[in-house]
Scaffold this active site. Structure first.
Site, mmCIF file in Angstrom:
data_model
loop_
_atom_site.group_PDB
_atom_site.id
_atom_site.type_symbol
_atom_site.label_atom_id
_atom_site.label_comp_id
_atom_site.label_asym_id
_atom_site.label_seq_id
_atom_site.Cartn_x
_atom_site.Cartn_y
_atom_site.Cartn_z
ATOM 1 N N GLU A 44 0.820 -1.212 0.000
ATOM 2 C CA GLU A 44 0.000 0.000 0.000
ATOM 3 C C GLU A 44 0.863 1.275 0.000
ATOM 4 O OE1 GLU A 44 -3.052 2.310 -0.454
ATOM 5 O OE2 GLU A 44 -3.208 0.135 -0.690
ATOM 6 N N HIS A 46 3.688 1.745 -1.646
ATOM 7 C CA HIS A 46 4.023 2.038 -3.048
ATOM 8 C C HIS A 46 2.797 2.572 -3.787
ATOM 9 C CE1 HIS A 46 7.032 -1.325 -2.300
ATOM 10 N NE2 HIS A 46 7.812 -0.359 -2.725
#
Ligand code: PAF
Length: 292
Positions: A44, A46
């Site tokens: 999440e 990234h």
């Protein structure tokens, strides 16, 4: 029955030639390009970078490259988590248009001998325990910034020293891409998201919380008026020790220069690296900001 929304997978390109051709079309169409460099095993954190790039640009490209140059000989290059299929689906959901996933020889062909070194900012902190790491990061990021010629590139603040190194190299080498640092994304219990969290056993996962909890304890002390670095660092070290987590460093630094501070102000950055079992995790926060 309503059907599930269909998300288009981003286009996958593997060579510099294919990439240049795709980018030329975007440029011809007048699009601003956003780049999110990654090593894959996307989480999440990234995806928040990809969404942020989408707010700053018209087309978003993600690079997925486990960069051998930034791993030391005893580090986790060969076992670094890889999941291209899952990554492509996540990139699509987060709004990426293109994924560049080159082979090492595409980035470092035979005869490669040019490296980028950001001198002072790379010393100390992670640079002290991972010799050569930032030289590897700076080299690959310089290549990616040159290759993509993006208007904006987004990096996470979890790797805070890395972010400062990248900002510096872009400035020093007159690379016009704007570097954006996006906030750390945390699990609901406070653990900073990291691809290396995948290495943790359930017991280690529980003990890994001591990094964010230690930072929270230091922040509480700071809010109570403590500005001396040693008691603030000790608050973190105590929390790590009580979870059996071995510190690599716990440092209070100037957020721009990363130089040590004689006294903390609200912008002072508390930076932590620690080994939970054999997994080395990072966390950091400003003493004056909300919960880490
Ligand atoms: O933060 C990372 O994932 C890597 O260090 C980066 C910036 C993609 C360079 O390989």
């Amino acid at each position: 029955m309503p059907s599930a929304p269909v998300t288009a997978l981003p286009r996958l390109v593997r060579t510099q030639a294919e990439l240049r051709a795709a980018l030329a079309v975007w440029r011809h169409e007048g699009h601003r390009i956003g780049l999110v460099p990654t090593m894959g095993a996307l989480h999440e954190g990234h995806l928040s970078l990809i969404r942020r790039a989408g707010e700053e640009a018209d087309r978003v490209a993600v690079s997925i490259f486990v960069n051998p140059l930034q791993f030391g000989p005893k580090e986790d290059l060969s076992r670094y988590p890889r999941d291209l299929e899952g990554d492509l689906a996540k990139c699509g959901l987060a709004g990426a248009d293109l994924v560049f996933q080159p082979e090492p020889a595409e980035i470092y062909p035979e005869g490669f001998q040019t490296h980028v070194e950001v001198e002072r900012l790379s010393q100390g902190l992670c640079g002290a325990s991972r010799p050569g790491h930032f030289r590897g990061v700076a080299t690959v990021v310089t290549k990616l910034l040159c290759l993509f010629g993006a208007e904006v590139a987004v990096f996470g603040q979890k790797d805070f020293q890395q972010l400062r190194v990248i900002e510096r190299l872009a400035q020093d080498l007159s690379i016009p891409t704007r570097i954006v640092g996006a906030p750390i994304v945390r699990e609901p219990d406070g653990l900073a998201m990291s691809s290396r969290n995948a290495y943790l056993s359930s017991d280690e996962r529980r003990r890994a919380l001591s990094l964010s909890q230690g930072i929270a304890a230091a922040r509480t002390l700071f809010q109570g008026g403590e500005t001396r670095p040693d008691p603030l660092r000790t608050a973190v070290l105590d929390r790590l020790a009580s979870s059996g987590v071995r510190p690599d460093y716990v440092e209070l630094r100037d957020p721009a220069t990363l130089e040590p501070l004689a006294a903390a102000g609200p912008d002072a950055r508390l930076l932590v690296a620690a080994f939970v079992g054999t997994t080395r995790l990072l966390d950091n926060a400003s003493l004056g900001e909300g919960r880490p």
